[in-house]
Design a protein around this motif. Sequence first.
Motif, short mmCIF file in Angstrom:
data_model
loop_
_atom_site.label_atom_id
_atom_site.label_comp_id
_atom_site.label_asym_id
_atom_site.label_seq_id
_atom_site.Cartn_x
_atom_site.Cartn_y
_atom_site.Cartn_z
N GLY A 80 87.14 70.47 60.24
CA GLY A 80 88.10 70.31 58.92
C GLY A 80 87.61 69.24 58.13
O GLY A 80 88.48 68.77 57.26
N ARG A 81 86.62 68.29 58.37
CA ARG A 81 86.16 67.17 57.77
C ARG A 81 84.63 67.23 57.38
O ARG A 81 83.99 67.83 57.92
N LEU A 82 84.19 66.63 56.40
CA LEU A 82 83.10 66.48 56.04
C LEU A 82 82.78 64.97 56.48
O LEU A 82 83.29 63.92 56.24
N TRP A 83 81.41 65.20 56.98
CA TRP A 83 80.90 64.01 57.74
C TRP A 83 79.38 63.60 57.01
O TRP A 83 78.64 64.84 56.76
N ARG A 84 79.05 62.25 56.84
CA ARG A 84 77.68 61.97 56.33
C ARG A 84 77.26 60.87 57.32
O ARG A 84 78.17 59.81 57.36
N ASN A 85 76.37 61.06 57.82
CA ASN A 85 75.63 59.95 58.89
C ASN A 85 76.85 59.31 59.88
O ASN A 85 76.90 58.30 59.89
N GLY A 86 77.73 60.29 60.25
CA GLY A 86 78.72 60.02 61.37
C GLY A 86 79.92 59.48 60.81
O GLY A 86 81.01 58.98 61.46
N GLN A 87 80.15 59.14 59.50
CA GLN A 87 81.23 58.53 58.84
C GLN A 87 81.84 59.81 57.88
O GLN A 87 81.23 60.53 57.28
N GLU A 88 83.22 59.94 58.10
CA GLU A 88 84.11 60.77 57.34
C GLU A 88 83.88 60.49 55.80
O GLU A 88 84.00 59.42 55.33
N VAL A 89 83.67 61.77 54.99
CA VAL A 89 83.47 61.58 53.75
C VAL A 89 84.90 61.81 52.94
O VAL A 89 85.38 63.07 53.19
N PRO A 90 85.58 60.94 52.17
CA PRO A 90 86.56 61.52 51.56
C PRO A 90 86.45 62.55 50.54
O PRO A 90 85.51 62.48 49.88
N VAL A 91 87.36 63.65 50.69
CA VAL A 91 87.40 64.74 49.76
C VAL A 91 88.27 64.43 48.73
O VAL A 91 89.58 64.40 49.14
N ALA A 92 88.04 64.26 47.34
CA ALA A 92 88.90 63.88 46.58
C ALA A 92 90.05 64.77 46.24
O ALA A 92 91.23 64.39 46.10
N ALA A 93 89.97 66.45 46.02
CA ALA A 93 91.05 66.84 46.18
C ALA A 93 91.47 68.00 47.17
O ALA A 93 90.43 67.99 47.98
N PRO A 94 92.53 68.29 47.56
CA PRO A 94 92.88 68.83 48.79
C PRO A 94 92.01 70.23 48.92
O PRO A 94 92.13 70.96 47.60
N VAL A 95 91.74 70.79 49.89
CA VAL A 95 91.17 72.00 49.84
C VAL A 95 92.18 73.14 49.94
O VAL A 95 92.93 72.88 51.01
#
Length: 112
Positions: A80-95
């Motif tokens: 349920g989260r977006l990851w880049r290089n093992g770090q969580e990427v904040p998603v601006a608007a709620p999905v």
Amino acid sequence: MPAPALVRAPLSRGAHPAARRSQDWRSHAACIGLPDRAVFAREPEAARPALRACGICPVRRACLEAVAPRTSWFDGVSGGRLWRNGQEVPVAAPVSLPVTARSRAGRLQEQS
């Protein structure tokens, strides 16, 4: 009409039970059938379809445990989260959930 039975491939007798279970969760993932560009996206906008699927996914925790994004330096959507290089990427608007999932969730809360 009764619901169709879940069909599973036969498992070898020698496989460790944990090894057998680790394969099972993928067949129940809500993201099955989504394009790789959504599941392995690096940007929030491209990841939205996979993030929406995570909102209703019954194996979200198993996915996060199996992928272990922080230690595997994963790029994409897991748990349920977006990851880049093992770090969580904040998603601006709620999905938001698809309309059918939202209305189903509302009915369940009303029944409680």
